[in-house]
Scaffold this motif. Structure first.
Motif, PDB file in Angstrom:
ATOM      1  N   LEU A   1       0.825  -1.210   0.000  1.00  0.00           N
ATOM      2  CA  LEU A   1       0.000   0.000   0.000  1.00  0.00           C
ATOM      3  C   LEU A   1       0.859   1.260   0.000  1.00  0.00           C
ATOM      4  O   LEU A   1       0.557   2.238  -0.691  1.00  0.00           O
ATOM      5  CB  LEU A   1      -0.920  -0.006   1.225  1.00  0.00           C
ATOM      6  N   ARG A   2       1.948   1.232   0.777  1.00  0.00           N
ATOM      7  CA  ARG A   2       2.834   2.397   0.816  1.00  0.00           C
ATOM      8  C   ARG A   2       3.450   2.659  -0.553  1.00  0.00           C
ATOM      9  O   ARG A   2       3.530   3.808  -0.998  1.00  0.00           O
ATOM     10  CB  ARG A   2       3.929   2.186   1.863  1.00  0.00           C
ATOM     11  N   GLN A   3       3.860   1.587  -1.244  1.00  0.00           N
ATOM     12  CA  GLN A   3       4.442   1.747  -2.576  1.00  0.00           C
ATOM     13  C   GLN A   3       3.437   2.324  -3.569  1.00  0.00           C
ATOM     14  O   GLN A   3       3.813   3.000  -4.519  1.00  0.00           O
ATOM     15  CB  GLN A   3       4.960   0.390  -3.076  1.00  0.00           C
ATOM     16  N   GLN A   4       2.153   2.050  -3.314  1.00  0.00           N
ATOM     17  CA  GLN A   4       1.093   2.572  -4.179  1.00  0.00           C
ATOM     18  C   GLN A   4       0.716   4.014  -3.831  1.00  0.00           C
ATOM     19  O   GLN A   4      -0.161   4.592  -4.457  1.00  0.00           O
ATOM     20  CB  GLN A   4      -0.140   1.674  -4.087  1.00  0.00           C
ATOM     21  N   GLY A   5       1.370   4.585  -2.816  1.00  0.00           N
ATOM     22  CA  GLY A   5       1.139   5.978  -2.449  1.00  0.00           C
ATOM     23  C   GLY A   5       0.116   6.194  -1.356  1.00  0.00           C
ATOM     24  O   GLY A   5      -0.248   7.341  -1.065  1.00  0.00           O
ATOM     25  N   ALA A   6      -0.362   5.126  -0.736  1.00  0.00           N
ATOM     26  CA  ALA A   6      -1.359   5.278   0.327  1.00  0.00           C
ATOM     27  C   ALA A   6      -0.718   5.817   1.602  1.00  0.00           C
ATOM     28  O   ALA A   6       0.471   5.620   1.855  1.00  0.00           O
ATOM     29  CB  ALA A   6      -2.038   3.937   0.614  1.00  0.00           C
ATOM     30  N   CYS A   7      -1.529   6.494   2.380  1.00  0.00           N
ATOM     31  CA  CYS A   7      -1.122   6.963   3.714  1.00  0.00           C
ATOM     32  C   CYS A   7      -1.730   5.999   4.725  1.00  0.00           C
ATOM     33  O   CYS A   7      -2.945   5.848   4.776  1.00  0.00           O
ATOM     34  CB  CYS A   7      -1.627   8.386   3.954  1.00  0.00           C
ATOM     35  N   ILE A   8      -0.878   5.331   5.511  1.00  0.00           N
ATOM     36  CA  ILE A   8      -1.363   4.353   6.488  1.00  0.00           C
ATOM     37  C   ILE A   8      -1.190   4.907   7.891  1.00  0.00           C
ATOM     38  O   ILE A   8      -0.102   5.362   8.260  1.00  0.00           O
ATOM     39  CB  ILE A   8      -0.624   3.000   6.363  1.00  0.00           C
ATOM     40  N   LEU A   9      -2.285   4.904   8.660  1.00  0.00           N
ATOM     41  CA  LEU A   9      -2.241   5.225  10.088  1.00  0.00           C
ATOM     42  C   LEU A   9      -2.505   3.935  10.838  1.00  0.00           C
ATOM     43  O   LEU A   9      -3.488   3.236  10.564  1.00  0.00           O
ATOM     44  CB  LEU A   9      -3.288   6.278  10.451  1.00  0.00           C
ATOM     45  N   TYR A  10      -1.654   3.639  11.803  1.00  0.00           N
ATOM     46  CA  TYR A  10      -1.602   2.293  12.387  1.00  0.00           C
ATOM     47  C   TYR A  10      -1.443   2.431  13.895  1.00  0.00           C
ATOM     48  O   TYR A  10      -0.517   3.101  14.364  1.00  0.00           O
ATOM     49  CB  TYR A  10      -0.381   1.613  11.766  1.00  0.00           C
ATOM     50  N   THR A  11      -2.350   1.851  14.677  1.00  0.00           N
ATOM     51  CA  THR A  11      -2.160   1.871  16.125  1.00  0.00           C
ATOM     52  C   THR A  11      -1.615   0.518  16.570  1.00  0.00           C
ATOM     53  O   THR A  11      -2.020  -0.528  16.065  1.00  0.00           O
ATOM     54  CB  THR A  11      -3.466   2.150  16.901  1.00  0.00           C
ATOM     55  N   SER A  12      -0.676   0.554  17.502  1.00  0.00           N
ATOM     56  CA  SER A  12      -0.087  -0.679  18.013  1.00  0.00           C
ATOM     57  C   SER A  12       0.521  -0.411  19.379  1.00  0.00           C
ATOM     58  O   SER A  12       1.018   0.679  19.652  1.00  0.00           O
ATOM     59  CB  SER A  12       0.999  -1.196  17.061  1.00  0.00           C
ATOM     60  N   HIS A  13       0.464  -1.445  20.236  1.00  0.00           N
ATOM     61  CA  HIS A  13       1.131  -1.379  21.532  1.00  0.00           C
ATOM     62  C   HIS A  13       2.384  -2.248  21.537  1.00  0.00           C
ATOM     63  O   HIS A  13       3.017  -2.408  22.573  1.00  0.00           O
ATOM     64  CB  HIS A  13       0.186  -1.859  22.639  1.00  0.00           C
ATOM     65  N   ARG A  14       2.734  -2.800  20.383  1.00  0.00           N
ATOM     66  CA  ARG A  14       3.905  -3.671  20.289  1.00  0.00           C
ATOM     67  C   ARG A  14       5.101  -2.864  19.794  1.00  0.00           C
ATOM     68  O   ARG A  14       5.151  -2.443  18.637  1.00  0.00           O
ATOM     69  CB  ARG A  14       3.618  -4.846  19.360  1.00  0.00           C
ATOM     70  N   MET A  15       6.060  -2.656  20.670  1.00  0.00           N
ATOM     71  CA  MET A  15       7.197  -1.802  20.351  1.00  0.00           C
ATOM     72  C   MET A  15       7.993  -2.314  19.149  1.00  0.00           C
ATOM     73  O   MET A  15       8.467  -1.535  18.332  1.00  0.00           O
ATOM     74  CB  MET A  15       8.111  -1.678  21.571  1.00  0.00           C
ATOM     75  N   GLU A  16       8.131  -3.647  19.042  1.00  0.00           N
ATOM     76  CA  GLU A  16       8.927  -4.179  17.943  1.00  0.00           C
ATOM     77  C   GLU A  16       8.263  -3.900  16.597  1.00  0.00           C
ATOM     78  O   GLU A  16       8.945  -3.704  15.590  1.00  0.00           O
ATOM     79  CB  GLU A  16       9.159  -5.689  18.126  1.00  0.00           C
ATOM     80  N   GLU A  17       6.938  -3.836  16.561  1.00  0.00           N
ATOM     81  CA  GLU A  17       6.227  -3.528  15.325  1.00  0.00           C
ATOM     82  C   GLU A  17       6.440  -2.075  14.926  1.00  0.00           C
ATOM     83  O   GLU A  17       6.603  -1.755  13.748  1.00  0.00           O
ATOM     84  CB  GLU A  17       4.730  -3.789  15.493  1.00  0.00           C
ATOM     85  N   ILE A  18       6.396  -1.191  15.896  1.00  0.00           N
ATOM     86  CA  ILE A  18       6.572   0.237  15.620  1.00  0.00           C
ATOM     87  C   ILE A  18       7.892   0.476  14.913  1.00  0.00           C
ATOM     88  O   ILE A  18       7.973   1.184  13.903  1.00  0.00           O
ATOM     89  CB  ILE A  18       6.486   1.045  16.938  1.00  0.00           C
ATOM     90  N   GLU A  19       8.948  -0.156  15.429  1.00  0.00           N
ATOM     91  CA  GLU A  19      10.280   0.007  14.839  1.00  0.00           C
ATOM     92  C   GLU A  19      10.362  -0.626  13.461  1.00  0.00           C
ATOM     93  O   GLU A  19      10.999  -0.099  12.554  1.00  0.00           O
ATOM     94  CB  GLU A  19      11.325  -0.622  15.770  1.00  0.00           C
ATOM     95  N   GLN A  20       9.676  -1.743  13.274  1.00  0.00           N
ATOM     96  CA  GLN A  20       9.805  -2.514  12.040  1.00  0.00           C
ATOM     97  C   GLN A  20       9.037  -1.922  10.867  1.00  0.00           C
ATOM     98  O   GLN A  20       9.513  -1.966   9.732  1.00  0.00           O
ATOM     99  CB  GLN A  20       9.321  -3.949  12.295  1.00  0.00           C
ATOM    100  N   ILE A  21       7.860  -1.344  11.115  1.00  0.00           N
ATOM    101  CA  ILE A  21       6.978  -1.007   9.995  1.00  0.00           C
ATOM    102  C   ILE A  21       6.784   0.489   9.763  1.00  0.00           C
ATOM    103  O   ILE A  21       6.427   0.903   8.667  1.00  0.00           O
ATOM    104  CB  ILE A  21       5.588  -1.681  10.177  1.00  0.00           C
TER     105      ILE A  21
END
Length: 517
Positions: A201-221
């Protein structure tokens, strides 16, 4: 504070922000939830919205997706001010939301669910079913999902349902995609499939808003992190510029030195409170036997679909089973939840909104309705003063953040809803056995710390606790013993000193050396 990246070339025109919030405010029951929120997010970016439950993240999502109108401020999408807040209108503008609580159509097939509203018809108006099944199969295969497009939605597990719903939402040419805790029910492999969709989706130009409480995900994505606290954006920076400790401290407004409390050792001579013998749960072939002593926290590990929730529900009386369950040496009649409650069993289920709390009712009603007999005097008159006093006392003990007893539980944060689901079992005293199924799913780190302390305190008071969790640090650090399940059976037992992530995973995958036969 950095908002979005811009082109540093002289004379270049900066890109138009996909989402521009300016001074947005919103309140419920007279309580402000969003306070002057001003933030922008760029197209072609992944932005994590981090914050404690109750910080305002879901409310901001609902405003962007048209489900709620703000009380004040302005929302602009791709340069155009939003003048009408309506879910269909937002979808037409390219906004797609994947909520934490999914809403699939269970009677539909997977292909029908994926392409609802995007049906293909032939010249005579008939559905081109074969073509749609082919498209659905390509959609599923494109992100590595081995799911039969012809399967009924109701036959899929939680994780597979989550991925189908994500694909459905992102297949509508969405330019802004809102994901509220999308990985909360996913395994590590399924989370990687989700990240594959996000990167596409990012490569297609979309803006993604993402909520997460997992710290490793925040850093990764994520490209940027916007941190919310008490209804306001207090920091918005590129992810690489922040440390995990900075994010957590900003989220909760304080340092959390020790997330997990010191785990006391229950005396070895404590009596067995709960004994389960040869219990066969409907839908599984294996017989399960376990024992639980007072003050002990017994963890249940396993992969998604291992049968942990089904076992807990059968013990509590919610699911058909054969075999025996004994409480304090006396048998319980299987399938009788009312008797279980009367005898001192309490359960906080995996899905708090379906079975844990009644979101349309007040805090007072949620906490006291299961125990109305305790507040009823002669002639059947309700002692409302006693009811309120008891509710206030247990809310204080469980540290629920709320405005007033009449406040609807649905207007509380997820973490506080979970505390209410637990508090309702403590209002008339301590249970003999407390069953917890994924107690901190979708709950922020600050609320987790408080819940962990509460769970530990209950165990120290002699309550026997049966805990099922997919969160590995939670399972390892809270449990005195861990039983690992696979295909509805106990695959093995890990005692104190043996409880490590690798050992749990080996048993969960059927490769352990200490399986119980």
């Amino acid at each position: 504070m950095s908002q979005t990246t811009t082109n540093d070339t002289a004379g270049a025109v900066p890109p138009v922000a996909a989402v521009d919030c300016s001074g947005i405010s919103k309140g419920f029951d007279g309580v402000p939830v969003l306070k002057d929120v001003s933030v922008t997010f760029a197209e072609g970016s992944v932005n994590v919205l981090a914050g404690e439950n109750g910080a305002g993240k879901s409310t901001l999502f609902k405003i962007i997706s048209g489900q709620l109108a703000p009380d004040g401020g302005r929302l602009t999408l791709f340069g155009d001010p939003v003048k009408r807040f309506d879910a269909r209108h937002a979808q037409a503008l390219g906004v797609s939301i994947i909520p934490q609580e999914l809403a699939p159509i269970p009677e539909m097939r997977v292909w029908q669910n994926l392409l609802v509203g995007q049906e293909l018809t032939g010249p005579l108006g008939f559905l081109r079913q074969k073509k749609m099944i082919e498209i659905a199969r390509e959609m599923l295969g494109g992100v590595g999902l081995d799911i039969d497009p012809g399967a009924p939605m109701k036959t899929l597990g939680v994780a597979a349902t989550q991925m189908v719903e994500i694909l459905k939402a992102t297949s509508r040419k969405a330019r802004i995609v809102l994901m509220d805790e999308p990985s909360s029910a996913l395994s590590s492999r399924e989370t990687e499939q989700l990240f594959r969709v996000i990167r596409m989706l990012r490569q297609q130009g979309a803006c993604i808003l993402y909520t997460s409480h997992r710290m490793e995900e925040i850093e990764q994505i994520s490209d940027t992190v916007a941190i919310m606290r008490d209804g306001a954006i207090i920091r918005h920076e590129r992810t690489k510029a922040l440390t995990e400790n900075q994010i957590i401290t900003d989220m909760v407004g304080r340092q959390i030195e020790d997330l997990f409390p010191n785990r006391g050792v229950p005396p070895a001579d404590r009596d067995v409170v709960l004994a389960v013998k040869d219990l066969r749960v409907s839908g599984y072939n294996s017989a399960v036997s376990i024992s639980l002593r007072g003050g002990e926290i017994l963890g249940l590990g396993g992969l998604v679909g291992a049968g942990r929730s089904e076992l807990l529900e059968a013990i509590f009386g919610l699911r058909p089973a054969t075999g025996s369950v004994t409480l304090d040496g006396k048998p319980l009649h299987l399938g009788r939840m009312t008797e279980s409650i009367e005898r001192g069993l309490a359960m906080v289920p995996e899905d708090r909104k379906l079975a844990g709390v009644l979101t349309s009712l007040s805090i007072l009603d949620n906490i006291t309705l299961p125990h109305l007999d305790a507040f009823t005097g002669p002639g059947g008159l309700m002692n409302n003063a006693k009811r309120r006093t008891s509710a206030l006392d247990v809310l204080k003990r469980t540290r629920v953040a709320y405005a007033k007893l009449s406040q609807k539980v649905g207007h509380l944060s997820g973490g506080n809803q979970q505390k209410v689901a637990l508090a309702r079992w403590l209002v008339t005293g301590m249970p003999r056995v407390l069953i917890l199924d994924e107690p901190t799913r979708g709950i922020d780190v600050g609320a987790r710390s408080e819940l962990y302390k509460l769970i530990n305190d209950l165990a120290d008071s002699g309550v026997a606790i049966l805990l099922a969790s997919s969160d590995m640090p939670e399972l390892i650090n809270l449990s005195h013993r861990v039983l690992v399940m696979r295909d509805g059976a106990i695959q093995g037992e890990l005692k104190r000193g043996e409880i490590e992530q690798e050992a749990v995973l080996r048993l969960a995958m059927g490769r352990g050396s200490n399986a119980i036969h």
